[in-house]
Design an enzyme around this catalytic site. Structure first.
Site, PDB file in Angstrom:
ATOM      1  N   PHE A  24       0.825  -1.194   0.000  1.00  0.00           N
ATOM      2  CA  PHE A  24       0.000   0.000   0.000  1.00  0.00           C
ATOM      3  C   PHE A  24       0.868   1.256   0.000  1.00  0.00           C
ATOM      4  O   PHE A  24       1.907   1.311   0.676  1.00  0.00           O
ATOM      5  CB  PHE A  24      -0.866   0.079   1.268  1.00  0.00           C
ATOM      6  CG  PHE A  24      -1.843  -1.035   1.457  1.00  0.00           C
ATOM      7  CD1 PHE A  24      -3.139  -0.941   0.956  1.00  0.00           C
ATOM      8  CD2 PHE A  24      -1.487  -2.167   2.180  1.00  0.00           C
ATOM      9  CE1 PHE A  24      -4.057  -1.962   1.165  1.00  0.00           C
ATOM     10  CE2 PHE A  24      -2.398  -3.191   2.400  1.00  0.00           C
ATOM     11  CZ  PHE A  24      -3.687  -3.089   1.887  1.00  0.00           C
ATOM     12  N   ASP A  25       0.408   2.281  -0.689  1.00  0.00           N
ATOM     13  CA  ASP A  25       0.868   3.632  -0.410  1.00  0.00           C
ATOM     14  C   ASP A  25       0.273   4.041   0.936  1.00  0.00           C
ATOM     15  O   ASP A  25      -0.625   3.365   1.460  1.00  0.00           O
ATOM     16  CB  ASP A  25       0.411   4.569  -1.530  1.00  0.00           C
ATOM     17  CG  ASP A  25       0.725   6.020  -1.228  1.00  0.00           C
ATOM     18  OD1 ASP A  25       1.901   6.331  -0.942  1.00  0.00           O
ATOM     19  OD2 ASP A  25      -0.208   6.842  -1.240  1.00  0.00           O
ATOM     20  N   LEU A  26       0.732   5.156   1.493  1.00  0.00           N
ATOM     21  CA  LEU A  26       0.242   5.580   2.812  1.00  0.00           C
ATOM     22  C   LEU A  26      -0.727   6.756   2.711  1.00  0.00           C
ATOM     23  O   LEU A  26      -1.937   6.592   2.822  1.00  0.00           O
ATOM     24  CB  LEU A  26       1.431   5.917   3.715  1.00  0.00           C
ATOM     25  CG  LEU A  26       1.110   6.266   5.169  1.00  0.00           C
ATOM     26  CD1 LEU A  26       0.284   5.194   5.854  1.00  0.00           C
ATOM     27  CD2 LEU A  26       2.407   6.535   5.940  1.00  0.00           C
TER      28      LEU A  26
END
Length: 238
Positions: A24-26
């Site tokens: 995931f990106d944050l």
């Protein structure tokens, strides 16, 4: 809508294939920090008479490192350091107040972990701030790997951060997906050879994300476990 967060009997991966790794990106994907990011940059430029980034310009750069975003507006390295310090000042002071998960995020990640999927974060935030954000919202213990801006020499949209995450998980791109809300995320994932999933709940509109050519677009993170199960079973886009 079916209860996509209930235990899934279809979570067992096909024999011979490991459970898909989910990266995931944050910011804009797991956590809503857009107000924090915009307020931080306004604070950094609060006393400047010269050109400052517009909101649209700053949002367009979300997903790239802070220094990369600020450098075009700095006169020199000393000026850049002042801008970074001003940004960090506001970010550190207001981080906890303005950082929250999007709805269902913790439940979705916990379910994926429960189904045996390795999970990780690939972000352009500094490693320290990324860990702080994840710990604050209760996600840090659910992540097997966290790759921040300090973990690599090249950054999104370069594929290096995604590749480093996969190396630490001992995974191949063929058995991984990357979920992100920005074109920079999709570009990095595509270049790394993983399945890319564009998150439509972040600050980027659908048209912008479609131009980045993600494998899938997702309107709600609650839909992610079903997509992962489909990909695990060799369905469309696998």
């Amino acid at each position: 809508m079916p209860d996509s967060l209930s235990p899934s009997p279809a979570a067992e991966p096909p024999r011979g294939r490991p459970p898909i790794a989910v990266l995931f990106d944050l910011d804009g994907t797991l956590v809503d920090t857009i107000e924090l990011l915009l307020n931080s940059v306004r604070h950094a430029f609060r006393d400047r008479a010269g050109r400052v980034p517009t909101q649209a310009e700053w949002v367009a750069g979300i997903g790239t490192p802070l220094v990369t975003q600020l450098r075009p507006f700095a006169a020199d390295d000393a000026d850049l350091a002042l801008l970074v310090a001003g940004y960090r000042e506001y970010q550190h002071e207001h981080h906890d107040r303005l950082t929250r998960c999007y709805d269902c995020v913790v439940d979705v990640v916990a379910r994926l972990k429960g189904d045996g999927h390795p999970t990780g974060v690939v972000t352009s935030k500094s490693d320290a701030i990324a860990h702080r954000s994840l710990a604050h919202v209760g996600l840090l213990e659910l992540m097997d790997v966290v790759i921040g801006a300090d973990s690599t020499t090249r950054h999104k949209p370069d594929p290096e951060p995604v590749r480093v995450a996969l190396e630490r998980l001992d995974y191949s791109p063929a058995d991984a997906i990357f979920v992100g809300d920005s074109p920079h995320d999709i570009g990095a994932g595509n270049a790394a050879g993983v399945v890319t999933v564009a998150a439509l709940w972040g600050p980027f509109d659908r048209e912008t994300l479609e131009r980045a050519r993600p494998t899938h677009l997702l309107g709600d993170i609650a839909e992610l476990p079903a997509l992962v199960a489909e990909l695990q079973g060799g369905g469309p886009g696998a």
